[in-house]
Design a protein around this motif. Structure first.
Motif, PDB file in Angstrom:
ATOM      1  N   GLY A 237      26.367  36.183  44.916  1.00  0.00           N
ATOM      2  CA  GLY A 237      27.539  36.002  45.771  1.00  0.00           C
ATOM      3  C   GLY A 237      27.698  34.588  46.296  1.00  0.00           C
TER       4      GLY A 237
ATOM      5  N   SER B  47      35.543  32.066  47.112  1.00  0.00           N
ATOM      6  CA  SER B  47      36.868  32.363  46.565  1.00  0.00           C
ATOM      7  C   SER B  47      37.988  31.787  47.426  1.00  0.00           C
ATOM      8  CB  SER B  47      37.052  33.879  46.413  1.00  0.00           C
ATOM      9  OG  SER B  47      36.911  34.539  47.667  1.00  0.00           O
TER      10      SER B  47
ATOM     11  N   SER C 151      36.446  36.923  44.190  1.00  0.00           N
ATOM     12  CA  SER C 151      35.384  37.385  45.084  1.00  0.00           C
ATOM     13  C   SER C 151      34.225  36.396  45.050  1.00  0.00           C
ATOM     14  CB  SER C 151      34.897  38.781  44.666  1.00  0.00           C
ATOM     15  OG  SER C 151      34.192  38.712  43.436  1.00  0.00           O
ATOM     16  N   SER C 152      33.204  36.690  45.817  1.00  0.00           N
ATOM     17  CA  SER C 152      32.019  35.826  45.869  1.00  0.00           C
ATOM     18  C   SER C 152      31.144  35.989  44.636  1.00  0.00           C
ATOM     19  CB  SER C 152      31.197  36.128  47.123  1.00  0.00           C
ATOM     20  OG  SER C 152      30.727  37.473  47.101  1.00  0.00           O
ATOM     21  N   THR C 153      31.447  36.981  43.798  1.00  0.00           N
ATOM     22  CA  THR C 153      30.648  37.216  42.586  1.00  0.00           C
ATOM     23  C   THR C 153      31.402  36.920  41.296  1.00  0.00           C
ATOM     24  OG1 THR C 153      31.280  39.555  42.566  1.00  0.00           O
ATOM     25  CG2 THR C 153      29.228  38.962  43.709  1.00  0.00           C
TER      26      THR C 153
END
Length: 266
Positions: A85, A89, A111-113
């Motif tokens: 993560g 974003s 997203s953070s992933t």
């Protein structure tokens, strides 16, 4: 005898000429000690990668996609993944957000992933050294676990490379430092043209750092132009003919913009 920290040269025993993007060199290195023991050494390749590279400054989080290969990349899509993560974003400047690019769409919710984009109607051509800024997509000082994959206009999906460190230098003809060499930079050069006082800066249109804004700086802009097909010029412009030159360039740039709109609309 090899002493600690003292290198010695072997000349140029290795030549590598890849036939496609993503191909890497393959060398094994072993050496023996005076005792007769044979040891496996380490081979470290330095210099540009034969690939599309996401270069990330770990302290600021800023990142750029750069074609470090000698091949032209027709980029159709890309995705950046972080299992921990580490992606930011909120500060990601997607190509969809960049109106100069056109045709790009973010895939899913950023997203953070995962950060991903696709150009369903075309591709972004990247010559050797070309860069695409992506903003501050990495959370500073977070886990450096980013992975990059991308696809070509042919549909081929390839693994890219992520490098953490200083960002590559901007092209010398990028007069407004936005990581693009385009018509905006040409306008800056036009405004600064005929400045021969020796104090001109890059932001004035001085691409060769000689303190002046002249025809030689235009030729550098021409070679580094990333807004479309190269613009042909046969001679360094003279002040008397500068109006005619810009009239022709403007027509080419406008024509390219119209062609891009047509291409994206089919």
């Amino acid at each position: 005898m090899a002493t600690v920290g003292a290198p010695f040269s072997l000349g140029n025993p290795y030549q590598f000429s890849p036939s496609a993007i993503g191909q890497t060199g393959n060398l094994d290195f072993t050496y023996s000690l005076a005792s007769g023991e044979v040891v496996d050494g380490i081979v470290r390749f330095e210099g540009p990668e034969n690939n599309l590279v996401l270069v990330v400054d770990p302290t600021t989080g800023e990142g750029v996609l750069q074609n470090q290969s000698n091949f032209t990349i027709d980029l159709d899509s890309y995705e950046v993944v972080s299992t921990s993560g580490s992606l930011n974003s909120a500060s990601w400047d997607s190509l969809q957000d960049n109106q100069a690019e056109g045709g790009w769409f973010e895939i899913g919710a950023p997203s953070s992933t995962l950060l991903a984009e696709l150009n369903p109607d075309g591709a972004r051509t990247l010559a050797n050294g070309d860069q695409l800024p992506l903003g501050n997509l990495f959370t500073p000082l977070a886990t450096e676990d980013l992975d990059l994959r991308f696809s070509l206009a042919t549909g081929e999906i390839l693994p890219g490379i992520v490098q953490f460190g200083p960002l590559p230098a901007l092209p010398s003809a990028d007069f407004n430092s936005d990581q693009f060499v385009n018509g905006v930079d040409l306008d800056i050069w036009e405004t600064g043209f005929d400045n021969f006082n020796g104090n001109a800066q890059k932001s004035d249109g001085d691409a060769n750092n000689d303190g002046t804004v002249a025809g030689s700086d235009f030729l550098i802009w021409q070679r580094q132009f990333t807004g479309g097909a190269p613009i042909a010029a046969t001679a360094v412009p003279e002040p008397a003919g500068i109006v005619m030159l810009f009239a022709g360039l403007f027509g080419i740039l406008v024509g390219h913009g119209r062609q891009r709109q047509v291409d994206l609309g089919h």
